[in-house]
Design a protein around this motif. Structure first.
Motif, short mmCIF file in Angstrom:
data_model
loop_
_atom_site.label_atom_id
_atom_site.label_comp_id
_atom_site.label_asym_id
_atom_site.label_seq_id
_atom_site.Cartn_x
_atom_site.Cartn_y
_atom_site.Cartn_z
N LEU A 255 0.82 -1.22 0.00
CA LEU A 255 0.00 0.00 0.00
C LEU A 255 0.85 1.26 0.00
CD1 LEU A 255 -2.89 -0.97 2.46
CD2 LEU A 255 -2.83 -1.12 -0.04
N GLU A 256 2.01 1.19 0.64
CA GLU A 256 2.88 2.37 0.67
C GLU A 256 3.35 2.74 -0.74
OE1 GLU A 256 2.76 0.57 4.63
OE2 GLU A 256 3.13 -0.24 2.62
N GLU A 257 3.53 1.74 -1.60
CA GLU A 257 3.94 2.02 -2.97
C GLU A 257 2.80 2.67 -3.76
OE1 GLU A 257 5.56 -1.34 -4.97
OE2 GLU A 257 7.20 -1.61 -3.54
N ILE A 258 1.57 2.23 -3.48
CA ILE A 258 0.42 2.86 -4.14
C ILE A 258 0.31 4.31 -3.72
CG2 ILE A 258 -2.09 2.82 -4.40
CD1 ILE A 258 -1.99 -0.20 -3.87
N GLY A 259 0.46 4.57 -2.43
CA GLY A 259 0.38 5.94 -1.93
C GLY A 259 1.44 6.84 -2.52
N LEU A 286 -7.44 -5.26 -5.74
CA LEU A 286 -7.65 -3.87 -5.31
C LEU A 286 -7.86 -3.02 -6.56
CD1 LEU A 286 -4.64 -3.52 -2.82
CD2 LEU A 286 -7.00 -4.17 -2.26
N THR A 287 -8.81 -2.11 -6.51
CA THR A 287 -8.94 -1.11 -7.57
C THR A 287 -8.65 0.24 -6.96
OG1 THR A 287 -10.68 -2.40 -8.63
CG2 THR A 287 -10.37 -0.16 -9.41
N CYS A 288 -7.65 0.93 -7.50
CA CYS A 288 -7.23 2.22 -6.95
C CYS A 288 -7.71 3.32 -7.90
CB CYS A 288 -5.71 2.26 -6.83
SG CYS A 288 -5.04 0.86 -5.91
N TYR A 289 -8.46 4.27 -7.34
CA TYR A 289 -9.04 5.34 -8.14
C TYR A 289 -8.29 6.64 -7.89
CZ TYR A 289 -12.92 2.10 -8.79
OH TYR A 289 -13.69 1.01 -9.12
N PHE A 290 -7.91 7.30 -8.99
CA PHE A 290 -7.14 8.53 -8.93
C PHE A 290 -7.90 9.66 -9.62
CE2 PHE A 290 -4.27 4.95 -8.79
CZ PHE A 290 -3.28 5.31 -7.88
N GLY A 291 -7.49 10.89 -9.31
CA GLY A 291 -8.10 12.06 -9.95
C GLY A 291 -9.56 12.18 -9.61
N GLY A 292 -10.37 12.47 -10.64
CA GLY A 292 -11.79 12.70 -10.44
C GLY A 292 -12.59 11.44 -10.20
N LEU A 293 -11.96 10.26 -10.25
CA LEU A 293 -12.67 9.01 -9.98
C LEU A 293 -12.78 8.73 -8.50
CD1 LEU A 293 -11.12 6.63 -12.70
CD2 LEU A 293 -13.29 7.88 -12.82
N ALA A 294 -11.88 9.29 -7.71
CA ALA A 294 -11.89 9.04 -6.27
C ALA A 294 -13.05 9.78 -5.62
CB ALA A 294 -10.56 9.48 -5.65
N ALA A 295 -13.61 9.19 -4.60
CA ALA A 295 -14.75 9.80 -3.90
C ALA A 295 -14.39 11.17 -3.37
CB ALA A 295 -15.18 8.89 -2.74
N GLY A 296 -15.28 12.13 -3.60
CA GLY A 296 -15.07 13.49 -3.12
C GLY A 296 -14.17 14.34 -3.99
N GLN A 297 -13.73 13.81 -5.13
CA GLN A 297 -12.82 14.56 -6.01
C GLN A 297 -13.39 14.76 -7.40
OE1 GLN A 297 -8.53 13.38 -3.93
NE2 GLN A 297 -8.99 12.58 -5.94
N GLY A 298 -14.71 14.82 -7.51
CA GLY A 298 -15.34 15.02 -8.82
C GLY A 298 -14.87 16.28 -9.51
#
Length: 304
Positions: A255-259, A286-298
């Motif tokens: 997870l640290e590498e994903i972060g 695991l599905t990792c969402y970045f940018g506008g896909l992440a919750a609260g980042q529309g």
């Protein structure tokens, strides 16, 4: 700042194809079926367990989880790699719901599980693969689901495609906009459960019991093991196409590498959303969402 609304949930629509067809499958599926894209015969279609090679028996038992229409004539098709790498349909549909947009790029489409799901929530899907047979199987499967006409299948290497697309974006404003990129690159086959490695082909297939082991009992998986580029390099290349990335990774990824992937942008407030993909009581990925896909980042969806 105003942002473009993402497409509303769409119903599955079967569009007429331009090629007339008179086969028995065309009679079943209508004009959505194009005979020349029928890939029957390219790989075996297994009807019962007795026909399946021993190393694929475990996967065959889950065939309806991979494709709910697996048994719809002439039947969904998977090659050996497809059997152990296709995203289960329920997970693919969940990811597609999160990635709803106008145009999505499926960078490593394989036998089409994710591309089919995306075609039901997005206006247009660009599906890439380096294997001609696998691409043909993906189109074949998409025809059974009635969505092949919304998917553009391209035989190409993703890295080469990305570099060419980025170059065109810089030199011309005519490049078609890609809203979201879905990354599900090769993990190294089922051997990813053995931890970090970059195994040579052919990929070693683990025994059926491997999937029953708790993810905490597996060695951790490093992004450096991903092909065709180390996972961090692949991600940073992709973010030059779109900041909206969905990254499908092994369940034992560090997870640290994903972060660390968004260290620079994290300082500006961007966050990563990591979704655990469960099937029953088993954690699959695991599905990792970045940018506008992440919750609260529309608000980041259309940001440059």
């Amino acid at each position: 700042m105003t942002t473009r609304e993402r497409p509303a949930k769409r119903q599955k629509i079967v569009h007429a194809a331009t090629n007339a067809s008179t086969s028995k499958w065309a009679k079943k599926y209508g004009k959505a079926w194009v005979d020349k894209y029928d890939a029957s015969g390219l790989v075996p279609y297994y009807k019962n367990k007795a026909e399946v090679p021993e190393e694929l028996a475990k996967y065959f038992s889950q065939r309806l989880r991979y494709f709910s229409l697996y048994s719809e004539p002439p039947g969904c098709l998977l090659d050996t790699e497809g059997w152990f790498s296709v995203t289960p349909e329920a997970i693919a549909n969940r990811i597609a719901e999160r990635c709803r947009c106008d145009t999505i790029l499926d960078a490593f489409c394989g036998v089409g599980g994710n591309a089919i799901a995306f075609a039901q929530t997005c206006q247009r899907v660009i599906a890439l693969d380096t294997d001609l047979t696998r691409l043909a199987l993906a189109r074949h499967n998409a025809q059974i689901y009635g969505v092949a006409d919304r998917i553009e299948f391209i035989l190409t290497d993703y890295v080469a495609f990305a570099e060419a697309y980025i170059s065109r974006m810089k030199s011309s404003k005519s490049a078609r906009m890609i809203d979201v990129v879905f990354l599900s690159p090769p993990w190294g086959g089922p051997s990813y459960l053995q931890g970090s490695s970059r195994p040579a082909s052919p990929v070693k297939v683990l025994p059926a019991e491997a999937d029953e082991i708790s993810p905490t009992e597996h060695p951790t998986y490093s992004l450096a093991s991903i092909r065709p580029l180390p996972g961090d390099e692949l991600f940073h290349l992709t973010r030059r196409i779109s900041r909206n990335v969905a990254y499908y990774l092994p369940r034992n990824t560090v997870l640290e590498e994903i972060g660390a992937l968004i260290k620079a942008t994290a300082e500006q407030g961007e966050k990563i959303e990591i979704e655990e993909e469960w099937m029953g009581n088993k954690l699959k990925a695991l599905t990792c969402y970045f940018g506008g896909l992440a919750a609260g980042q529309g608000h980041l969806f259309d940001a440059v």
